[in-house]
Every structure is written in structure tokens, then in C-alpha cells.
Design an enzyme around this catalytic site. Structure first.
Site, PDB file in Angstrom:
ATOM      1  N   ASP A  65       0.979  -1.059   0.279  1.00  0.00           N
ATOM      2  CA  ASP A  65      -0.240   0.253   0.486  1.00  0.00           C
ATOM      3  C   ASP A  65       0.722   0.887   0.146  1.00  0.00           C
ATOM      4  O   ASP A  65       1.923   1.202   0.054  1.00  0.00           O
ATOM      5  CB  ASP A  65      -1.250  -0.200   1.386  1.00  0.00           C
ATOM      6  CG  ASP A  65      -0.154  -0.310   2.464  1.00  0.00           C
ATOM      7  OD1 ASP A  65       0.295  -1.033   3.096  1.00  0.00           O
ATOM      8  OD2 ASP A  65      -0.104   1.010   3.783  1.00  0.00           O
ATOM      9  N   GLU A  95       0.041  -0.626   6.067  1.00  0.00           N
ATOM     10  CA  GLU A  95       0.948  -0.665   6.726  1.00  0.00           C
ATOM     11  C   GLU A  95       1.036   0.791   6.981  1.00  0.00           C
ATOM     12  O   GLU A  95       0.693   1.216   8.478  1.00  0.00           O
ATOM     13  CB  GLU A  95       2.100  -1.171   6.398  1.00  0.00           C
ATOM     14  CG  GLU A  95       3.520  -0.607   7.634  1.00  0.00           C
ATOM     15  CD  GLU A  95       4.070   0.805   7.299  1.00  0.00           C
ATOM     16  OE1 GLU A  95       4.903   0.992   8.119  1.00  0.00           O
ATOM     17  OE2 GLU A  95       3.889   1.605   6.179  1.00  0.00           O
TER      18      GLU A  95
END
Length: 581
Positions: free
Chosen positions: A172, A241
Site C-alpha cells: 500500500d 501498513e
């Protein structure tokens, strides 16, 4: 929280003191860039053009920052290709660019994959891209999905008795503010390569699709070279994350722990620091081996509503404001212990850089044997905005809400205080400090006070103040920077940069140290899998690149990207060749 929530409040003020603003003015002519938001590599330069002295420190204290022994792999079929072949570089840029073009943005709050798979459609495009771009990996490695989006790649070793090597990264990226889109040099999801600067542009280019692609490329090249690993190699890639890894790493780590058991990994490598140039020919590689803790405290001031024409002495907004004022004006005390990884970086700079002011250099190097010098060092570090927050717990008020109408008294005002906990402190100690100041204000205004379900001061007719912890994480265990595992890691970095990448740079010197992050990576979920966790990206990162992470014009040099590919390649071979459990 591992310690009791209910330790008694102390009558004395908890450790805190005012910022040393007067000291800062004394040193402000010296520039101290840290590695972007969270790095420790130092780069002191004088305000004049010549060095502060003509030689490094030659005082009575023996040198402690020494070059690690280089670990050169005997199997290095493609290292030169990775680092120097123009076609390999072009292909590597294309692979990174393609990943950047897939906008795997993640927000602060996201649905569970079980509830809304369509929300994660870009991630499935990325998975498909990996399959097409790395065919050898997908034909030789076992690929597993955890919580539908987390990726585990397993390259089975020939000797199952050896501990695996674990590489990490996250799929991400932080969202791009659409209102700032036109401020980008190139569109944020273009993955544009600019040959004149050697930069690859785009969101995720430096956080951390570069690391993810480097890990995949390094293994793909080893497979192309016919390499067989004795030791199992694992890639673990989360997908949230940037929103604390609650659904990604928080599921991946238990999956690996159940399969392999506690302390089962030889080492863990995740995103982190890299190399910075301190002097013309001096480089320090700070492999982050520690992270601060974390706690959010929600503080609510409960009062009584009513018409604003009937004014109380203080509304709940006023009481909350006074508490915020007290907290901001009584920050946590600076605690510069010599086992803080910050000191390792400073020590290397002091021993080998010619640009540090002599009195600062002396304070750094003599701190272990001279208490007065240690105080000077602490004062200097505390005076500088780039380093002071690495030697104390921080407290920032980030969210506040109160009131609904101009003519109605606010019956409730609440705010959230974010803390990054010093490595020698704890969540409990941090919260106790907040409770102290809340008690001061509660007693001043005749309010009650509670912490979760515990009543500290009974509620009064005026109202009460309540505190509750929302997220808690103790400081990370400090990974060793000595011993067999560290030696191979540091020796690989040393060989790659000293003997290969910088071999033609006259008098180039590379030193490898530990480092500290003020934030937290996905490794916070992996502590039980290994005590050897190093957060490191093998590239040379100018400060102008690092300050664009999470911001406009994020970019990375292509040369730094291919050096990370070479590191993954060499490190796997070195651990196989030199490692023992």
C-alpha cells in the site's frame, strides 16, 4: 499495556522540562538532516566552506566506530550485471514504474476484505502484475494469501533445519491529495523516469514499492542464475501498513508464527534507512534496529450544556484548552542514554567526520567517561529539532472536538494526544504523565477525574475529566549490532558499497551502525519471530529525496533502486554461505 494502568499518581511533577531554545540558537548554524521523517543518519556541515578541523578526533578515547569486515559472496554471477548493466537498469526501472502506476492507496479507516473486496481492486491488479513480471518466482516459489490480500512468498531451502531469512515490504501507499495533484512534477501515478536526473517519480517510489520490487527482482535474478538456496527465503507483504497494518501484517505475522514458531527467523529485513553522505567521501549506513513505542490517549472534558448567555467561569473547551497548554509547556524530559542507537550514529560522525565543531565532537566522544561532557551532548541534542525527539517521549495533540452551536454551551470537549514513547520509557509511564496534568487541572477547576473505569477523583456537579488509551505499543526490542547475524548483515552492506558501488570513488569510506525510528513499521507485529530485525533499504538517499516521502513529488534515484536489488541478491547468498544457527 503490559504494566498496570493503575499505578498511583505521584505528588511531584513527572519528568519533563522546557525546550532548550537558548541552546538551539548557539548551534543553529550547523545543519543536521535526518533520514527523512524517521532516519538517523547525520550530515553535519559547517556554515563556512572549509572543515572545522583538518583531521578527525585524536583524543584519549579509543575509536569505537570501525568498518565491519566485508562479506563477499562466492556466488556473484549477476552482481556486476545488476549494478552496471544499462539494459538491466532499464528493465528494473520499467518494473518499478509499472508497480507505481497501480494506485494501491490505503486510508486511515478501511473495510475488512471480507466485507468489501471491491475496495481493494487495485491490489489484485498489483498481484496480477507480479505474476506477469516475475514468472520464475511464480513458478518456483509457493504463493499464499493471508486475509485475501497479504502475500507470503516461500522459497523452500534444501536444508529445513536452517532458520529462514524473512524479507518484508508493504503493497500500500499513502493517498495522494487530489487538490495537490497539479503540484507534482509528473503525475503521481505515472512512474515517470527522468533520465537527466536518474529519478523515478511517483507515489510509492520511495515508500516502499522500491523495496518490494527490489526483493522480488533480487530473487528472480537468483533463480535465473540457477541458484539453489539452502536456507528458506520468505517474503511477507502487508497491504495496510500506512494505517497501522491492522489487517495485513497483523494477520501475516501470526500466520508465520504458527507455521515456524517463536524466534524461528535468522533475520528480518524491512523498510527503513539507507546511506547518507556525511562528508565528501564519508558515508554512514544506519540500519534501524530500534523503534519508539506508541500510545494514543483520548481525553474528554465532561460538563453541562445550557444557553451561552448564562456563562460559566470556564466551558469544557476552556478547561480542555488549559490542559493542552499545560501539557505542551511541560514536555517529557530528554533522556540521552549511550545505548540509544542515536549515539552510535553520532559517534561515527564524531570519529570520522571533519565537519563537526570540535566542542561537539569532544562531547560525543568523551561522554562515556565524562559526565559533564555527557550533559553537553544531551543539551546539544535536545536543542536541535531534528534529533531531540529521538531522545525523549513526544506528546502531540492531533485531534480536538467540542461544541455544536454558537449559543449553546459545549457539554463535552475531547481531544486525542499522540505519543511516541522513548525506548527507555513505557506506555504506562507515558500515560501516568498525562494523568498527572489532568489531575492538576481537575483539582484547579473542581472537576472529577477517571481513567477507563477507575475513579481517581469523584465526579462533581461541575463535571469530570476522563482519560482512555486507544492504541498502545511498547518500544520495540533493540536488535543487536554485534554477533554473527549482525556481522553478515553489516558485512554485506560494507562489501556492496565499499567494494562495489563506491569502489571508484577516491577515498570513499563506509561505516555501518544501528539507528532509531520515531515511528513504527510493520515489524511491530513480528517481534516474536526474531530478535534480529533490521529496517534498511540499500541505497544512497540525498535529503531532498527523503523529505518527499508521503508528500508531493515523491521520487527515488534508479541507481539507489538497483543497489537494493544487488543487496537482496548478495545478502541471500552470504547468509547461505556464511550463516550458521
Amino acid at each position: 499495556m503490559t504494566e498496570s494502568h493503575h499505578a498511583p499518581l505521584q505528588d511531584e511533577v513527572p519528568s519533563s522540562r522546557q525546550p532548550a531554545s537558548s541552546v538551539y540558537s548557539k548551534y543553529k548554524k550547523f545543519v543536521l538532516p535526518l533520514f527523512g521523517l524517521l532516519t538517523l543518519c547525520l550530515a553535519y556541515t559547517s556554515s563556512v566552506t572549509k572543515p572545522a578541523s583538518n583531521s578527525v578526533f585524536k583524543g584519549p578515547v579509543s575509536l569505537q566506530c570501525k568498518k565491519p569486515e566485508s562479506y563477499r559472496p562466492s556466488f556473484n554471477k549477476s552482481v556486476n550485471l545488476i549494478l552496471n548493466d544499462e539494459q538491466f537498469k532499464i528493465d528494473s526501472i520499467k518494473k518499478l514504474s509499472g508497480a507505481i502506476q497501480i494506485p494501491t492507496e490505503i486510508n486511515d479507516v478501511n473495510p475488512s476484505p471480507d466485507d468489501d473486496l471491491d475496495y481493494y481492486s487495485e491490489f489484485f491488479k498489483l498481484h496480477k502484475y507480479f505474476e506477469e513480471t516475475f514468472p520464475l518466482i511464480h513458478s518456483h516459489l509457493k504463493v499464499e494469501k493471508v486475509n485475501k490480500l497479504g502475500l507470503i512468498y516461500t522459497w523452500e531451502g534444501t536444508d529445513p533445519s536452517l532458520k529462514p531469512i524473512l524479507f518484508m515490504a508493504h503493497q500500500d501507499v499513502v493517498p495522494v491529495n487530489r487538490e495537490m495533484w497539479d503540484s507534482w512534477e509528473y503525475p503521481p501515478f505515472s512512474g515517470h523516469y527522468e533520465a537527466a536526473t536518474d529519478y523515478v517519480w511517483g507515489r510509492g517510489s520511495n515508500d516502499c514499492k522500491n523495496l518490494m520490487l527490489a526483493e522480488l527482482e533480487g530473487i528472480e535474478q537468483l533463480l535465473a542464475d540457477g541458484y539453489r538456496t539452502k536456507r528458506t527465503v520468505i517474503l511477507s507483504m502487508g497491504f495496510d501498513e500506512e494505517s497501522s497494518g491492522l489487517m495485513g501484517a497483523n494477520a501475516l505475522a501470526p500466520f508465520l508464527l504458527e507455521k515456524y514458531g517463536p524466534d524461528s527467523m535468522f533475520s528480518i529485513i524491512d523498510e527503513g534507512a539507507g546511506l547518507l553522505r556525511l562528508d565528501k567521501n564519508l558515508y554512514i549506513a544506519a540500519a534501524v534496529n530500534a523503534e519508539k513505542g506508541y500510545v494514543d490517549v483520548k481525553i474528554s472534558v465532561h460538563g453541562h450544556g445550557g444557553h451561552s448567555s448564562v456563562q460559566p467561569d470556564h466551558t469544557t473547551i476552556g478547561v480542555a484548552s488549559e490542559l493542552i497548554y499545560m501539557m505542551e509547556n511541560h514536555p517529557f524530559e530528554y533522556n540521552f542514554s549511550l545505548d540509544n542507537p542515536v549515539y552510535d550514529v553520532l559517534q561515527c560522525a564524531a570519529e570520522h567526520s571533519s565537519y563537526l565543531p570540535p566542542h561537539v565532537r569532544d562531547a560525543i566522544l568523551e561522554a562515556p567517561v565524562d559526565e559533564n561532557k555527557r550533559k553537553v551532548l544531551t543539551e546539544f541534542a535536545a536543542s536541535h529539532p531534528y534529533i531531540r525527539d529521538l531522545i525523549r517521549t513526544t506528546r502531540a495533540v492531533d485531534v480536538i472536538n467540542g461544541g455544536v452551536k454558537a449559543n449553546a454551551l459545549p457539554g463535552l470537549t475531547n481531544f486525542v494526544v499522540n505519543h511516541r514513547v522513548d525506548i527507555h520509557s513505557s506506555v504506562n509511564e507515558t500515560v501516568e504523565n498525562d494523568l498527572y496534568w489532568a489531575k492538576v487541572i481537575a483539582e484547579k477547576h473542581g472537576y472529577g477525574l477517571s481513567f477507563h473505569d477507575e475513579v481517581i477523583i469523584p465526579e462533581t456537579k461541575l463535571g469530570h475529566i476522563s482519560l482512555a488509551c486507544e492504541k498502545m505499543l511498547e518500544p520495540a526490542p533493540v536488535s543487536p549490532i554485534s554477533g554473527h547475524v549482525w556481522d553478515i548483515f553489516a558485512g554485506t552492506v560494507q562489501n556492496l558499497f565499499q567494494n562495489e558501488i563506491l569502489a571508484e570513488e577516491e577515498d570513499a569510506d563506509v561505516y555501518v551502525t544501528g539507528g532509531l525510528f520515531s515511528g513504527n513499521t510493520d515489524t511491530k507485529y513480528y517481534w516474536d519471530l526474531s530478535r534480529n530485525i533490521y529496517r534498511f533499504v540499500a541505497g544512497i538517499f540525498p535529503f531532498d529525496q527523503l523529505k518527499t516521502i508521503h508528500s508531493v513529488n515523491e521520487h527515488i534515484s534508479a541507481s539507489s533502486h538497483v543497489s537494493a536489488v544487488a543487496f537482496v541478491y548478495e545478502y541471500i547468498v552470504n547468509v547461505n554461505e556464511y550463516g550458521h544457527d
